[in-house]
Design an enzyme around this catalytic site. Sequence first.
Site, mmCIF file in Angstrom:
data_model
loop_
_atom_site.group_PDB
_atom_site.id
_atom_site.type_symbol
_atom_site.label_atom_id
_atom_site.label_comp_id
_atom_site.label_asym_id
_atom_site.label_seq_id
_atom_site.Cartn_x
_atom_site.Cartn_y
_atom_site.Cartn_z
ATOM 1 N N GLU A 226 0.880 -1.176 0.000
ATOM 2 C CA GLU A 226 0.000 0.000 0.000
ATOM 3 C C GLU A 226 0.908 1.214 0.000
ATOM 4 O O GLU A 226 1.621 1.469 0.957
ATOM 5 C CB GLU A 226 -0.917 -0.029 1.230
ATOM 6 C CG GLU A 226 -2.121 0.909 1.108
ATOM 7 C CD GLU A 226 -1.839 2.312 1.576
ATOM 8 O OE1 GLU A 226 -1.526 3.163 0.708
ATOM 9 O OE2 GLU A 226 -1.919 2.559 2.781
ATOM 10 N N CYS A 260 -2.607 8.799 3.054
ATOM 11 C CA CYS A 260 -2.391 8.182 1.743
ATOM 12 C C CYS A 260 -3.609 8.362 0.846
ATOM 13 O O CYS A 260 -3.475 8.534 -0.367
ATOM 14 C CB CYS A 260 -2.038 6.708 1.894
ATOM 15 S SG CYS A 260 -3.260 5.718 2.763
#
Length: 479
Positions: A226, A260
Site C-alpha cells: 500500500e 495516503c
Amino acid sequence: MTIRTDTPAHSLDDIRAAVTRGREAGRAWAALGARERRGALLLWKRALARRTEEFAEVIAAETGKPVHDARAEVLLTLVHLDWAARNARRVLGRRRVPSGLLSVHQRALVAYRPLGVIGVIGPWNYPLYTPMGSIGYALAAGNAVVFKPSELTPGVGVLLAESFAEAVPGHADLLTTVTGPGSTGAALAGAEGPSGVDKIAFTGSPGTARKVAAACAATLTPLLAECGGKDAVLVAADADLDAAADAIVWGAMSNAGQTCAGVERVYAVASVHEDLCARIVSRAQALPHGEAYGPLTLPSQLDVVERHVKQALVDGGRAVLGGPDSLRDRVLGPVVLAGVPEDSPAVTEETFGPVVVVNPVPDMDTAVERANASAYSLGAAVFTASRAKGLALAERLHSGAVSVNSVLGFAAIPSLPFGGAGDSGYGRIHGEEGLRSFAAPRSVTVRRFAPAVDLTSFATPREKVARAVELGRRLHARF
C-alpha cells in the site's frame, strides 16, 4: 508523554529468532480454531479500548498530531479488529462449491489455511490504524506476526505488542515488534537474506515498495503493498458546494495532509469552480492554527511540499489561499491552489502536506479522464445531487475505493476492502479480501460415488471415454 528513544535496532538474527518463535506460537494459535481465536482477539480489542488514552498519547507524542485525532485513530483500529475477529470463521471456514456436470460424483470444498508468519512494515502517519489493517486481519486468519513500525513511531509498535501479550496470556510470541531504521524493515523483507516470513505487508512510498518487492522476489515471498495516493474529488455542477467544500478541506488538511487516501486534487465543473474555491478558502481560513492538525511528522517532507507549491506557481497556477509563506511555521498553513497545469508536480506527485489543487474542467467526462490519468489509483470521491450519477461516475474511476458525497467514507467500514493499483501498490487489506490476503485457499474433493464413465482411470474402455468426451463437446458447442 515522552517520545520513546530506548528502542533497539534489531538485526537479521533478531528477526529470524522472532520469526522462529512466531512460527511455533502460530501453530498453537492455528490449532485453537476460529472460535477460540475470535474470543482471544475480542479480549485484546476490549483491552485496547480501555487503553485508548494511553495509545492516543503515544501516537500524538511520536507523530505530532493532536490527541483528538489520535483517539479517532484508535477508534478506527478497534472497529477493524472487531470485524476481523467476528468474521474470520465465516469468511475462511470450509464451504462447498458446485462440482459441475463433469464431476457430479465429486463433492467440492474450499477451505483456507494460515500462511504462517506475516511480516508487517508500518508507516508513521497512522502508526496504529494502518498496520493493524494487516496485523489484526492476519491474526484473525490464524497467523503469527512480526511487526516493524516506522523508526519515527517505534513506541506505538512496542506498546501494541505489549498490550497483546498482556491481554492474551500464553501467546506473547504471536505478535512481536522489531524496531530500528529502514534497514531493519529491509532485513524483515529479506534484503539481507531470507528472514523466514511467509508474506510481507508493507505500507510506504512507491520507491521503497519497489525495493521491498525486489527483496521479496529473491525468495518468492508474497508482498501486499500500500503505497499512497494522489486522490481526486470530482464536483459536478449540481453538487452541494457547502458539503463538498467541507469534505475537501477535511480530506486535504486533516493530519496535515499526511494521509495516503487524502484529497490532493479537485476537479470542479467550470460553472461552479470559483464558488467552490471561495467556500474551500473560507473553511480553510477558519481552521484554528496549531489545533486542527499538527506539524509534518517527517521534517524532510517540507522540501517536497515547498517544491510542489513553488513549481505550481511557476507553471502558471495561482494560490487562492496561502503559498510559500504559509510553509514557514512549524505547523504549515493550508494552501489552496487553482489552475495548476496537469503536468505540474503538485498534480502528478504525492505532496503529503496541507495542500490541495482545485482545477476547473468543462464537464465530468474530463474530470474522470484527468482523475484516471494519475500514476496513483487509491481513492477518489464524487459530489453530485444525483446518487445514480454518482454511482455511474464511481464505476468509471480506476481507484480502488470511491466515496459519493463524502471523502474517505470507506475508511471506517471494515467490510470494505482497501488498496489500489499502479503507484498505489497492489493487494487488499480490510474486509473479506483482507482476511483472504493472509490465508491460502485449499481445494478438497470427496468422491461420492463411482461415475458412469471414469475419465481418471486406465480401466475405463477407450470407446466409452471417447463417447463421453464427444457428448461433452456437443453440449458445450450448443450452450
